[in-house]
Design a protein around this motif. Structure first.
Motif, short mmCIF file in Angstrom:
data_model
loop_
_atom_site.label_atom_id
_atom_site.label_comp_id
_atom_site.label_asym_id
_atom_site.label_seq_id
_atom_site.Cartn_x
_atom_site.Cartn_y
_atom_site.Cartn_z
N ASN A 49 0.84 -1.21 0.00
CA ASN A 49 0.00 0.00 0.00
C ASN A 49 0.87 1.26 0.00
N ALA A 50 2.10 1.14 0.46
CA ALA A 50 3.00 2.29 0.52
C ALA A 50 3.57 2.59 -0.87
N GLY A 51 3.91 3.84 -1.09
CA GLY A 51 4.56 4.21 -2.34
C GLY A 51 5.65 5.21 -2.02
N ILE A 110 -13.65 3.00 3.41
CA ILE A 110 -12.43 3.63 3.96
C ILE A 110 -11.63 4.30 2.85
N GLY A 111 -11.82 3.78 1.62
CA GLY A 111 -11.02 4.30 0.51
C GLY A 111 -9.63 3.67 0.56
N THR A 112 -9.58 2.37 0.75
CA THR A 112 -8.29 1.67 0.89
C THR A 112 -7.56 1.62 -0.45
N ILE A 118 -4.40 -5.23 2.42
CA ILE A 118 -3.70 -5.01 3.69
C ILE A 118 -4.57 -5.36 4.91
N GLY A 119 -5.75 -4.77 4.97
CA GLY A 119 -6.64 -5.00 6.13
C GLY A 119 -6.94 -6.48 6.34
N THR A 179 -4.98 2.73 8.39
CA THR A 179 -4.49 1.48 7.83
C THR A 179 -4.49 0.46 8.98
N VAL A 187 -4.85 10.87 1.30
CA VAL A 187 -5.48 10.13 0.20
C VAL A 187 -6.38 9.08 0.84
N ASN A 238 -10.50 8.23 2.40
CA ASN A 238 -11.55 8.95 3.13
C ASN A 238 -11.17 9.21 4.58
N ARG A 297 -4.61 8.05 -7.14
CA ARG A 297 -5.77 8.89 -6.79
C ARG A 297 -5.32 10.30 -6.43
P1 IMP Z 1 -5.06 0.45 3.29
O1 IMP Z 1 -3.76 0.68 3.98
O2 IMP Z 1 -4.90 0.06 1.85
O3 IMP Z 1 -5.94 -0.50 4.05
O4 IMP Z 1 -5.86 1.86 3.26
C1 IMP Z 1 -6.34 2.48 4.42
C2 IMP Z 1 -6.19 3.99 4.33
O5 IMP Z 1 -4.82 4.32 4.36
C3 IMP Z 1 -6.73 4.61 3.03
O6 IMP Z 1 -7.22 5.90 3.31
C4 IMP Z 1 -5.49 4.71 2.16
O7 IMP Z 1 -5.61 5.71 1.18
C5 IMP Z 1 -4.46 5.09 3.21
N1 IMP Z 1 -3.09 4.68 2.85
C6 IMP Z 1 -2.57 3.44 2.82
N2 IMP Z 1 -1.28 3.46 2.49
C7 IMP Z 1 -0.94 4.74 2.35
C8 IMP Z 1 0.30 5.41 2.07
O8 IMP Z 1 1.36 4.80 1.90
N3 IMP Z 1 0.25 6.77 2.01
C9 IMP Z 1 -0.89 7.45 2.24
N4 IMP Z 1 -2.06 6.88 2.52
C10 IMP Z 1 -2.09 5.53 2.58
#
Ligand code: IMP
Length: 437
Positions: free
Chosen positions: A38-40, A126-128, A133-134, A239, A273, A275, A303
């Motif tokens: 999920n990280a970038g 949540i806008g994941t 990951i979850g 997250t 980024v 919700n 996004r």
């Molecule tokens: P998840 O980590 O994919 O479950 O997403 C949960 C929330 O964390 C969402 O709002 C994602 O946009 C945010 N999110 C997850 N990873 C990142 C990241 O590396 N940078 C910024 N927001 C993140």
């Protein structure tokens, strides 16, 4: 010699990739402790831009060993793609990338369940990032997850996978009205993955413990940001891991007593980024200007990021939770050209002013930010290397931040490139003081 932890102090888009890349030059080991693909983490060299999702940004420093710790959830497809990209760029990973045998694996059903659940939630989604990951962390804590070490024993792997997929298929079909997955195909894919990943797998907490005893210097790289922490963030819009400092200990197996520096990465404004509440969000032309000037589009999903003013209430909270010992400010150049800058110093709620960060969303959604204003600057600061190179208005802005948080500033990034940095050696005036402008 000890551990320097790098923490995102806001919602996770602070530009940690560049700072970790720079700090990696002076350490022996760079270790990632939580999150997944999920990280970038973006790194720019000249005209080239690379995004790493799992491998620590230190991989581009040949002397550094990179560790993916037990706290990370590992996506087989993403890690193999990343290893391929790094090799294609001419960097060696063999013997330099170590993956914890205790890290949990992201499975295809994690992504499918997440997608189905987000779809079902509709307006409360949540806008994941859709990277599974979850659900992967759910399985970890339900003690039904599959770990890297499970790949070693084919019979057990087959048995565990079969049981897990049958259960998930029942949920996918019965609860979410979604398609199930083919057990045999997944087993085949993960057995193939095992052969590829095998040379990298080891007991990384033992490795790090020995390294610490040998006096090696470790940079612990957190993903996401403090306000997305599952305990301390804006739950449920968070997250599923601990980007905050404690995650470093549980996600790597290093003791808290080994941590000697905690660097908070702070973008010169705020973005988010996905919700969830964001008190200083700018839903106007200034917000759009920040998005365009800062290239504020998610490094993982593309996004558009929500943009807003810097929020000191949130930053003080992040500083308290993490015990920040220094700050690295990123993207200061993006503010160039704005006539006026604002910083939120308190929230108004229920007719009162407060400096407490209410992580409970019911309150946070209703607070109104109280701002102080700063004069902007119009000079190009991308060539600044010393504090004195910055226009007076920019110095005033960062010094206000430093004094409000009571934490010294070790670096200020003034552009995407490696060399676009004002560092403490060149700018001792950044230490906390009561004077200054
Ligand atoms: P998840 O980590 O994919 O479950 O997403 C949960 C929330 O964390 C969402 O709002 C994602 O946009 C945010 N999110 C997850 N990873 C990142 C990241 O590396 N940078 C910024 N927001 C993140």
């Amino acid at each position: 010699m000890g551990v320097n932890v790098i923490i995102g102090a806001q919602w996770g888009d602070e530009g940690k990739g560049k700072i970790v890349d720079l700090l990696s030059a002076n350490v022996d080991i760079v270790a990632r402790y939580q999150g997944g693909a999920n990280a970038g983490h973006t790194i720019c060299w000249g005209d080239e831009t690379f995004v790493l999702h799992l491998v620590p940004s230190g991989i581009f420093h040949e002397h550094a060993t990179c560790v993916i710790g037990n706290g990370v959830v590992l996506d087989p497809v993403a890690i193999m793609e990343e290893i391929r990209m790094i090799r294609d760029l001419g960097y060696d990973v063999d013997g330099r990338l170590l993956i914890s045998h205790n890290a949990h694996l992201i499975m295809p059903y994690h992504k499918r369940i997440e997608e189905a659940r987000e779809r079902m939630r509709d307006s409360s989604a949540i806008g994941t990032t859709g990277r599974g990951i979850g659900p992967a962390y759910m399985d970890k804590f339900a003690r039904t997850g599959i770990r890297v070490v499970d790949l070693l024993d084919r019979d057990t792997l087959r048995r565990k996978l079969k049981r897990a997929i049958e259960e998930k298929n029942a949920v996918l079909r019965g609860v979410y009205d979604a398609d199930g997955l083919d057990v045999e195909r997944i087993i085949e894919e993960y057995v193939e993955f095992d052969q590829l990943i095998d040379p990298f797998v080891t007991d990384t907490s033992q490795y790090l413990g020995q390294a610490l005893r040998a006096g090696k210097r470790i940079l612990a790289e957190g993903a996401q940001g403090s306000l997305l922490d599952v305990d301390f963030g804006t739950y449920p819009f968070v997250t599923s891991s601990h980007p905050t400092v404690g995650g470093c200990c549980t996600g790597l197996g290093v003791p808290p007593t080994a941590v000697d520096t905690v660097t908070g990465i702070v973008k010169a404004y705020s973005t988010r980024v996905g919700n969830g509440p964001f008190p200083t969000e700018l839903d106007d032309a200034t917000g759009e200007r920040l998005r365009q000037a800062g290239g504020e589009f998610g490094a993982t999903t593309g996004r558009p990021r929500r943009c807003g003013w810097l929020d000191l209430v949130a930053l003080r909270y992040a500083s308290m939770i993490n015990g920040l010992t220094e700050l690295a400010i990123t993207k200061l150049d993006v503010l160039t050209g704005l006539d006026e800058l604002k910083v939120c110093t308190a929230y108004r709620y229920d007719g009162k002013e407060t400096t407490r960060f209410p992580s409970e969303v019911q309150t946070l959604e209703k607070v109104e930010p109280a701002y102080v204003s700063f004069e902007g600057w119009s000079e190009d600061i991308t060539g600044a290397r010393r504090m004195d190179d910055l226009p007076q208005a920019a110095r005033r802005y960062v010094r206000f931040l430093r004094d409000a948080l009571g934490v010294r500033i070790s670096m200020i990034s003034t552009g995407p490139r490696r060399d676009q940095i004002v560092s403490e050696e060149a700018a001792p005036a950044f230490s906390v003081s009561t004077g200054g402008e």
